[in-house]
Design a protein around this motif. Structure first.
Motif, short mmCIF file in Angstrom:
data_model
loop_
_atom_site.label_atom_id
_atom_site.label_comp_id
_atom_site.label_asym_id
_atom_site.label_seq_id
_atom_site.Cartn_x
_atom_site.Cartn_y
_atom_site.Cartn_z
N VAL A 154 -0.53 0.32 4.55
CA VAL A 154 -1.32 0.20 3.34
C VAL A 154 -0.41 -0.32 2.25
O VAL A 154 0.71 0.16 2.09
CB VAL A 154 -1.91 1.57 2.92
CG1 VAL A 154 -2.65 1.46 1.61
CG2 VAL A 154 -2.81 2.11 4.01
N ASP A 155 -0.89 -1.31 1.53
CA ASP A 155 -0.11 -1.83 0.41
C ASP A 155 -1.05 -1.98 -0.77
O ASP A 155 -2.21 -2.33 -0.62
CB ASP A 155 0.51 -3.18 0.77
CG ASP A 155 1.65 -3.55 -0.16
OD1 ASP A 155 2.04 -2.71 -1.02
OD2 ASP A 155 2.15 -4.68 -0.06
N GLU A 156 -0.52 -1.67 -1.95
CA GLU A 156 -1.33 -1.78 -3.15
C GLU A 156 -1.05 -3.12 -3.82
O GLU A 156 0.04 -3.66 -3.72
CB GLU A 156 -1.03 -0.62 -4.08
CG GLU A 156 0.44 -0.49 -4.43
CD GLU A 156 0.74 0.79 -5.16
OE1 GLU A 156 0.22 0.97 -6.27
OE2 GLU A 156 1.51 1.59 -4.62
N ILE B 14 -6.20 -1.92 -2.36
CA ILE B 14 -5.28 -1.62 -1.28
C ILE B 14 -5.67 -2.48 -0.08
O ILE B 14 -6.85 -2.67 0.21
CB ILE B 14 -5.24 -0.13 -0.89
CG1 ILE B 14 -6.62 0.41 -0.53
CG2 ILE B 14 -4.59 0.70 -1.98
CD1 ILE B 14 -6.61 1.82 0.04
N ILE C 69 -5.33 -2.77 3.98
CA ILE C 69 -5.09 -1.89 5.12
C ILE C 69 -4.91 -2.76 6.36
O ILE C 69 -5.79 -3.55 6.71
CB ILE C 69 -6.24 -0.89 5.33
CG1 ILE C 69 -6.47 -0.06 4.07
CG2 ILE C 69 -5.95 0.02 6.53
CD1 ILE C 69 -7.71 0.82 4.12
N THR D 222 -3.82 3.96 -8.52
CA THR D 222 -2.94 3.97 -7.34
C THR D 222 -2.19 5.29 -7.21
O THR D 222 -1.06 5.33 -6.74
CB THR D 222 -1.94 2.79 -7.39
OG1 THR D 222 -1.21 2.85 -8.62
CG2 THR D 222 -2.67 1.47 -7.28
N LEU E 167 -5.13 6.84 -3.05
CA LEU E 167 -4.78 5.94 -1.94
C LEU E 167 -5.14 6.57 -0.60
O LEU E 167 -5.75 5.93 0.26
CB LEU E 167 -3.29 5.60 -1.98
CG LEU E 167 -2.83 4.78 -3.18
CD1 LEU E 167 -1.31 4.63 -3.16
CD2 LEU E 167 -3.51 3.43 -3.23
N LYS E 168 -4.79 7.84 -0.44
CA LYS E 168 -5.07 8.52 0.83
C LYS E 168 -6.58 8.64 1.06
O LYS E 168 -7.07 8.36 2.15
CB LYS E 168 -4.42 9.90 0.84
CG LYS E 168 -4.46 10.58 2.20
CD LYS E 168 -5.53 11.62 2.23
CE LYS E 168 -5.53 12.35 3.56
NZ LYS E 168 -6.56 13.36 3.61
N ASN F 166 -9.05 6.79 -0.05
CA ASN F 166 -9.64 5.49 0.27
C ASN F 166 -9.20 4.99 1.64
O ASN F 166 -9.99 4.41 2.38
CB ASN F 166 -9.30 4.47 -0.81
CG ASN F 166 -10.17 4.65 -2.03
OD1 ASN F 166 -11.30 4.24 -2.05
ND2 ASN F 166 -9.64 5.33 -3.04
N MET F 167 -7.96 5.23 1.98
CA MET F 167 -7.46 4.84 3.30
C MET F 167 -8.22 5.60 4.39
O MET F 167 -8.70 5.01 5.36
CB MET F 167 -5.96 5.13 3.39
CG MET F 167 -5.33 4.75 4.70
SD MET F 167 -3.54 4.93 4.70
CE MET F 167 -3.30 6.67 4.40
N GLN G 79 -11.87 4.44 4.87
CA GLN G 79 -12.00 3.21 5.64
C GLN G 79 -11.71 3.43 7.12
O GLN G 79 -12.42 2.92 7.97
CB GLN G 79 -11.08 2.12 5.08
CG GLN G 79 -11.51 1.63 3.72
CD GLN G 79 -12.97 1.23 3.67
OE1 GLN G 79 -13.79 1.92 3.06
NE2 GLN G 79 -13.33 0.15 4.30
N GLN H 95 4.68 6.76 9.88
CA GLN H 95 4.51 6.39 8.49
C GLN H 95 5.78 5.70 8.04
O GLN H 95 6.87 6.16 8.33
CB GLN H 95 4.32 7.62 7.61
CG GLN H 95 3.11 8.45 7.91
CD GLN H 95 2.99 9.55 6.88
OE1 GLN H 95 2.76 9.30 5.72
NE2 GLN H 95 3.15 10.79 7.32
#
Length: 128
Positions: free
Chosen positions: A2-4, A14, A16, A40, A45-46, A48-49, A52, A66
């Motif tokens: 995951v990158d913002e 983000i 994914i 962010t 972040l977690k 939304n990750m 999805q 990780q």
């Protein structure tokens, strides 16, 4: 992974990307989604990750690794994304740089050996 990022309208998003090993043992990467987020912060972040991953019917308990860059909201043992993900995936190894990768792999192998000896996990074809 995951990158913002920010788009041209300054909206936080983000990206994914999944890295996985296929049934033939080949490492693959696949872009999964680009999601707009309010902020962010680690928990955002977690959330939304996870949303999805669950939407695409991935079993988040199967996360086994990780890797984090130096961003302050990503790595850290307290309220960073790393710590939040570890609560749901306690067997995921963590790597902050390529230098620590070998040490973490050894630690994970030791943990797996302990769990095997205790009978908490099983070993066999397609079980690990």
């Amino acid at each position: 992974m995951v990158d913002e990022l920010r788009d041209e309208f300054k909206k936080e998003k983000i990206a994914i990307v999944l890295r996985f090993v296929d049934v033939e043992g080949i490492i693959r990467e696949s872009f999964l989604d680009l999601v707009q987020v309010r902020e962010t912060l680690s928990l955002t972040l977690k959330t939304n990750m996870w949303r999805q991953l669950l939407h695409y019917q991935f079993d988040v308990s199967n996360i086994c690794g990780q890797v984090y860059d130096g961003a302050s909201n990503m790595r850290g043992e307290w309220n960073r994304l790393q710590a939040i993900v570890l609560k749901d995936c306690p067997y995921a190894y963590i790597c902050a740089s390529s230098k620590c990768h070998d040490e973490l792999q050894k630690a994970k192998a030791t943990k797996i050996e302990e769990l095997l000896e205790l009978g908490e996990i099983e070993s066999g074809k397609r079980l690990n």
